[in-house]
Design a protein around this motif. Structure first.
Motif, PDB file in Angstrom:
ATOM      1  N   GLU A  36       0.828  -1.206   0.000  1.00  0.00           N
ATOM      2  CA  GLU A  36       0.000   0.000   0.000  1.00  0.00           C
ATOM      3  C   GLU A  36       0.867   1.261   0.000  1.00  0.00           C
ATOM      4  O   GLU A  36       0.581   2.225  -0.732  1.00  0.00           O
ATOM      5  CB  GLU A  36      -0.928   0.003   1.210  1.00  0.00           C
ATOM      6  N   GLU A  51      -0.100  11.744  -0.241  1.00  0.00           N
ATOM      7  CA  GLU A  51      -1.004  11.975   0.867  1.00  0.00           C
ATOM      8  C   GLU A  51      -0.248  11.957   2.193  1.00  0.00           C
ATOM      9  O   GLU A  51       0.670  11.159   2.390  1.00  0.00           O
ATOM     10  CB  GLU A  51      -2.105  10.912   0.876  1.00  0.00           C
ATOM     11  N   GLU A 115      -5.850   8.901  -5.122  1.00  0.00           N
ATOM     12  CA  GLU A 115      -6.421   7.558  -5.007  1.00  0.00           C
ATOM     13  C   GLU A 115      -6.389   6.825  -6.341  1.00  0.00           C
ATOM     14  O   GLU A 115      -6.081   5.640  -6.405  1.00  0.00           O
ATOM     15  CB  GLU A 115      -7.852   7.637  -4.473  1.00  0.00           C
ATOM     16  N   LYS A 118      -2.880   5.616  -7.047  1.00  0.00           N
ATOM     17  CA  LYS A 118      -2.520   4.459  -6.229  1.00  0.00           C
ATOM     18  C   LYS A 118      -3.177   3.199  -6.771  1.00  0.00           C
ATOM     19  O   LYS A 118      -2.560   2.130  -6.811  1.00  0.00           O
ATOM     20  CB  LYS A 118      -2.917   4.695  -4.768  1.00  0.00           C
TER      21      LYS A 118
END
Length: 203
Positions: A36, A51, A115, A118
């Motif tokens: 992640e 982020e 997002e 990612k």
């Protein structure tokens, strides 16, 4: 507004990626958490921002690694995994702590659509076998072929600036690098605002 790290310096993300690899190799990070965080750093390479939550989690992992080093009575934690397994070469832990500390100076408020990037990283690359540095910004086997790679990039909001060479097959080695670098057999140049990143692949 979500807080994000804002920087144009790709080497910051590469250094953070090497810190994540060391923390994962020393089991200060679970494999899923390492994947992640790696996805967040790939998003940073592509967009120039990260982020705040990703930065905070890297900082926490390095704190756990530092605690482990003190518990072992060592000034540095050597990497037990070979370099081709994704871990950085043996280097003093202080180097990674310095990189993480300096990155904090570039954290500021900014709302970015990270997002999608990612998600692109997680779908396009085998993040469990990722490597940062050593000739390219980021390298990992591709999980998809060339046509799907382009579709995922566009779906994530990336601009496909140019495509050169035969489409790669899944499991080809893909890397993110400076577009000024000599291209591989396949190259797509990806854009995010005025930022440009080359994605090269062999095979």
């Amino acid at each position: 507004m979500r807080r994000a790290m804002v920087t144009r310096d790709v080497e910051t993300f590469v250094g953070l990626g090497r810190a994540v690899a060391l923390a994962a190799a020393e089991e200060a990070l679970a494999p899923q958490e390492a994947r992640e965080l790696t996805a967040g750093l790939v998003a940073g390479i592509l967009s120039g921002c990260m982020e705040f939550d990703t930065y905070a989690r890297i900082h926490d992992a390095m704190a756990r690694l530092l605690d482990r080093a003190f518990a072992q009575g060592a000034a540095a934690v050597p990497s037990p995994a070979p370099a081709d397994a994704g871990a950085p070469p043996d280097e003093p832990l202080g180097i990674y702590l310095e990189v993480v500390g300096e990155a904090w100076e570039q954290v500021g408020p900014r709302d970015e659509g990270c997002e999608g990037l990612k998600g692109f990283a997680a779908r396009a690359f085998d993040l469990g076998r990722a490597r940062f540095g050593n000739g390219s910004w980021f390298r990992a086997p591709l999980r998809v072929g060339g046509a799907e790679l382009l579709r995922l990039a566009r779906a994530a909001g990336l601009l496909v600036v140019s495509v050169v060479g035969p489409m790669p097959a899944p499991a080809s080695d893909g890397c993110l690098a400076d577009p000024a670098r000599t291209p591989g057999a396949f190259r797509v140049v990806l854009g995010w605002g005025d930022r440009r990143t080359a994605l090269d692949a062999e095979g």
